[in-house]
Design a protein around this motif. Structure first.
Motif, PDB file in Angstrom:
ATOM      1  N   ARG A 160     -31.079  20.190 -53.001  1.00  0.00           N
ATOM      2  CA  ARG A 160     -31.363  21.547 -52.578  1.00  0.00           C
ATOM      3  C   ARG A 160     -30.567  21.845 -51.313  1.00  0.00           C
ATOM      4  O   ARG A 160     -30.364  20.960 -50.492  1.00  0.00           O
ATOM      5  N   PRO A 161     -30.059  23.079 -51.111  1.00  0.00           N
ATOM      6  CA  PRO A 161     -30.339  24.233 -51.949  1.00  0.00           C
ATOM      7  C   PRO A 161     -29.644  24.210 -53.304  1.00  0.00           C
ATOM      8  O   PRO A 161     -30.032  24.952 -54.196  1.00  0.00           O
ATOM      9  N   ARG A 162     -28.595  23.358 -53.460  1.00  0.00           N
ATOM     10  CA  ARG A 162     -27.967  23.169 -54.762  1.00  0.00           C
ATOM     11  C   ARG A 162     -27.015  21.981 -54.667  1.00  0.00           C
ATOM     12  O   ARG A 162     -26.765  21.438 -53.590  1.00  0.00           O
ATOM     13  N   ILE A 163     -26.477  21.606 -55.806  1.00  0.00           N
ATOM     14  CA  ILE A 163     -25.478  20.537 -55.872  1.00  0.00           C
ATOM     15  C   ILE A 163     -24.209  20.987 -55.149  1.00  0.00           C
ATOM     16  O   ILE A 163     -23.754  22.125 -55.323  1.00  0.00           O
ATOM     17  N   PRO A 164     -23.604  20.114 -54.316  1.00  0.00           N
ATOM     18  CA  PRO A 164     -22.371  20.497 -53.615  1.00  0.00           C
ATOM     19  C   PRO A 164     -21.222  20.784 -54.576  1.00  0.00           C
ATOM     20  O   PRO A 164     -21.070  20.132 -55.612  1.00  0.00           O
ATOM     21  N   ILE A 165     -20.404  21.765 -54.195  1.00  0.00           N
ATOM     22  CA  ILE A 165     -19.230  22.150 -54.967  1.00  0.00           C
ATOM     23  C   ILE A 165     -18.000  22.038 -54.084  1.00  0.00           C
ATOM     24  O   ILE A 165     -17.918  22.674 -53.024  1.00  0.00           O
ATOM     25  N   TRP A 166     -17.038  21.210 -54.515  1.00  0.00           N
ATOM     26  CA  TRP A 166     -15.741  21.093 -53.855  1.00  0.00           C
ATOM     27  C   TRP A 166     -14.695  21.805 -54.699  1.00  0.00           C
ATOM     28  O   TRP A 166     -14.700  21.699 -55.933  1.00  0.00           O
ATOM     29  N   VAL A 167     -13.783  22.503 -54.050  1.00  0.00           N
ATOM     30  CA  VAL A 167     -12.716  23.220 -54.746  1.00  0.00           C
ATOM     31  C   VAL A 167     -11.400  22.478 -54.531  1.00  0.00           C
ATOM     32  O   VAL A 167     -11.036  22.162 -53.391  1.00  0.00           O
ATOM     33  N   LEU A 177      -7.456  27.239 -50.751  1.00  0.00           N
ATOM     34  CA  LEU A 177      -8.137  26.970 -49.488  1.00  0.00           C
ATOM     35  C   LEU A 177      -9.092  28.098 -49.142  1.00  0.00           C
ATOM     36  O   LEU A 177     -10.225  27.855 -48.701  1.00  0.00           O
ATOM     37  N   GLU A 178      -8.669  29.342 -49.351  1.00  0.00           N
ATOM     38  CA  GLU A 178      -9.561  30.476 -49.084  1.00  0.00           C
ATOM     39  C   GLU A 178     -10.791  30.413 -49.991  1.00  0.00           C
ATOM     40  O   GLU A 178     -11.915  30.693 -49.557  1.00  0.00           O
ATOM     41  N   TRP A 183     -17.290  27.597 -50.336  1.00  0.00           N
ATOM     42  CA  TRP A 183     -18.135  26.609 -50.988  1.00  0.00           C
ATOM     43  C   TRP A 183     -18.345  25.412 -50.074  1.00  0.00           C
ATOM     44  O   TRP A 183     -18.490  25.588 -48.877  1.00  0.00           O
ATOM     45  N   ASP A 184     -18.381  24.207 -50.589  1.00  0.00           N
ATOM     46  CA  ASP A 184     -18.851  23.069 -49.782  1.00  0.00           C
ATOM     47  C   ASP A 184     -17.765  22.069 -49.404  1.00  0.00           C
ATOM     48  O   ASP A 184     -18.060  21.093 -48.717  1.00  0.00           O
ATOM     49  N   GLY A 185     -16.546  22.309 -49.854  1.00  0.00           N
ATOM     50  CA  GLY A 185     -15.488  21.387 -49.495  1.00  0.00           C
ATOM     51  C   GLY A 185     -14.195  21.728 -50.199  1.00  0.00           C
ATOM     52  O   GLY A 185     -14.146  22.567 -51.100  1.00  0.00           O
ATOM     53  N   PHE A 186     -13.132  21.052 -49.769  1.00  0.00           N
ATOM     54  CA  PHE A 186     -11.782  21.319 -50.275  1.00  0.00           C
ATOM     55  C   PHE A 186     -11.095  20.005 -50.596  1.00  0.00           C
ATOM     56  O   PHE A 186     -11.168  19.040 -49.832  1.00  0.00           O
ATOM     57  N   ILE A 187     -10.428  19.981 -51.768  1.00  0.00           N
ATOM     58  CA  ILE A 187      -9.628  18.831 -52.180  1.00  0.00           C
ATOM     59  C   ILE A 187      -8.177  19.294 -52.252  1.00  0.00           C
ATOM     60  O   ILE A 187      -7.730  19.822 -53.279  1.00  0.00           O
ATOM     61  N   PRO A 188      -7.404  19.162 -51.170  1.00  0.00           N
ATOM     62  CA  PRO A 188      -5.992  19.554 -51.238  1.00  0.00           C
ATOM     63  C   PRO A 188      -5.200  18.547 -52.062  1.00  0.00           C
ATOM     64  O   PRO A 188      -5.242  17.346 -51.803  1.00  0.00           O
ATOM     65  N   ALA A 201      -4.060  18.780 -41.025  1.00  0.00           N
ATOM     66  CA  ALA A 201      -4.730  19.567 -39.990  1.00  0.00           C
ATOM     67  C   ALA A 201      -4.091  20.941 -39.841  1.00  0.00           C
ATOM     68  O   ALA A 201      -4.786  21.957 -39.677  1.00  0.00           O
ATOM     69  N   SER A 202      -2.763  20.993 -39.923  1.00  0.00           N
ATOM     70  CA  SER A 202      -2.060  22.266 -39.791  1.00  0.00           C
ATOM     71  C   SER A 202      -2.347  23.183 -40.967  1.00  0.00           C
ATOM     72  O   SER A 202      -2.532  24.399 -40.794  1.00  0.00           O
ATOM     73  N   TYR A 203      -2.406  22.612 -42.146  1.00  0.00           N
ATOM     74  CA  TYR A 203      -2.642  23.397 -43.360  1.00  0.00           C
ATOM     75  C   TYR A 203      -4.073  23.924 -43.434  1.00  0.00           C
ATOM     76  O   TYR A 203      -4.306  25.103 -43.683  1.00  0.00           O
ATOM     77  N   VAL A 204      -5.043  23.075 -43.186  1.00  0.00           N
ATOM     78  CA  VAL A 204      -6.438  23.451 -43.385  1.00  0.00           C
ATOM     79  C   VAL A 204      -7.006  24.214 -42.204  1.00  0.00           C
ATOM     80  O   VAL A 204      -7.767  25.170 -42.359  1.00  0.00           O
ATOM     81  N   GLY A 205      -6.652  23.795 -40.982  1.00  0.00           N
ATOM     82  CA  GLY A 205      -7.197  24.444 -39.812  1.00  0.00           C
ATOM     83  C   GLY A 205      -8.647  24.054 -39.573  1.00  0.00           C
ATOM     84  O   GLY A 205      -9.141  23.060 -40.123  1.00  0.00           O
ATOM     85  N   PRO A 206      -9.395  24.839 -38.801  1.00  0.00           N
ATOM     86  CA  PRO A 206     -10.777  24.469 -38.473  1.00  0.00           C
ATOM     87  C   PRO A 206     -11.694  24.548 -39.684  1.00  0.00           C
ATOM     88  O   PRO A 206     -11.514  25.379 -40.575  1.00  0.00           O
TER      89      PRO A 206
END
Length: 259
Positions: A160-167, A177-178, A183-188, A201-206
């Motif tokens: 809960r609140p739900r299953i994590p989703i990575w894009v 990235l946008e 959602w809950d994460g990014f897989i570049p 770090a430069s690509y993803v940013g904060p």
């Protein structure tokens, strides 16, 4: 920092389940399966979801899921049911990775599925909205260009609140990235050479918020501390199934600690 294997299930299913058991025993934190119907190479391709059910029943700690599922060819309510059942079976250890999928001809167009990346991206966005609502245990009323849904599902997942989703998405494109920031994460995903920590770090940013995961490919010879300083929360090892000895390389990875 946590460590995972991303595994093409292109060999005997019992071998894949054994690899998951070995990875858990040797301290890996995640075991994720590629989700394909076919592939560019003439390899046996097994179903990720059936294998994940077997892996859930034979492991107790390691996080499991797909990396990645092309949501454009899946009905979101069916994926929600798969995920919920898998979450109950595993005791709340599931993460879903989503993206456009590859290759567009062999794994999509040849089978009658949509090949256009633009259309599949729109279908992915709609599918995610529906999927997230169903995984939260809500009734979903959604009307879009590709989906028209008015439904709810029971039971809800354990998490809960739900299953994590990575894009997942190909670097250095900005659109994946946008999408991932919602959602809950990014897989570049980058072709060789992989993204080094400074480039990452430069690509993803904060990070957009606490708890948001950055799941980076981990090339040999670079310290996990360098990736942590760049914002990565997970490091992933994988192999290319077209390389000679790829299965032996996977077995070697699973049979030793990650760091």
């Amino acid at each position: 920092m946590r460590f995972a294997l991303s595994v093409p299930p292109f060999t005997d299913p019992a071998t894949i389940v054994s690899l998951a058991r070995q990875a858990e025993a040797n301290g890996w934190d995640g075991f994720f399966l590629w989700d394909h119907l076919r592939f560019e190479l003439d390899l046996d391709v097994h179903d990720a979801w059936v294998l994940l059910g077997a892996i859930a029943s034979q492991t107790s700690r390691i996080r499991i899921g797909t990396m990645i599922t092309p949501l454009s060819r899946r009905r979101p309510w069916v994926i929600a049911k798969h995920l919920t059942t898998l979450d109950h079976l595993s005791g709340g250890r599931v993460t879903l990775g989503v993206g456009l999928g590859e290759p567009p001809q062999r794994d999509f167009a040849d089978l009658g599925d949509e090949a256009s990346p633009t259309v599949r991206a729109a279908m992915l966005d709609e599918g995610l909205e529906v999927l997230a609502g169903l995984l939260a245990g809500d009734r979903v009323d959604f009307h879009g260009a590709h989906l028209d849904v008015a439904a709810g599902l029971r039971p809800p997942p354990i998490q809960r609140p739900r299953i994590p989703i990575w894009v997942g998405g190909v670097a250095p494109h900005r659109r994946p990235l946008e999408r991932a920031r919602r959602w809950d994460g990014f897989i570049p995903i980058a072709d060789s050479p992989f993204l080094r920590p400074d480039d990452l770090a430069s690509y993803v940013g904060p990070h957009p918020r606490d708890g948001w995961d950055l799941v980076a490919q981990w090339p040999d010879g670079i310290s996990p501390d360098d990736f942590a300083a760049a914002g990565a929360t997970w490091l992933v090892k994988s192999v290319w199934p077209g390389d000679e000895g790829w299965l032996g390389e996977l077995q070697a990875l699973a049979s030793t600690p990650p760091a």
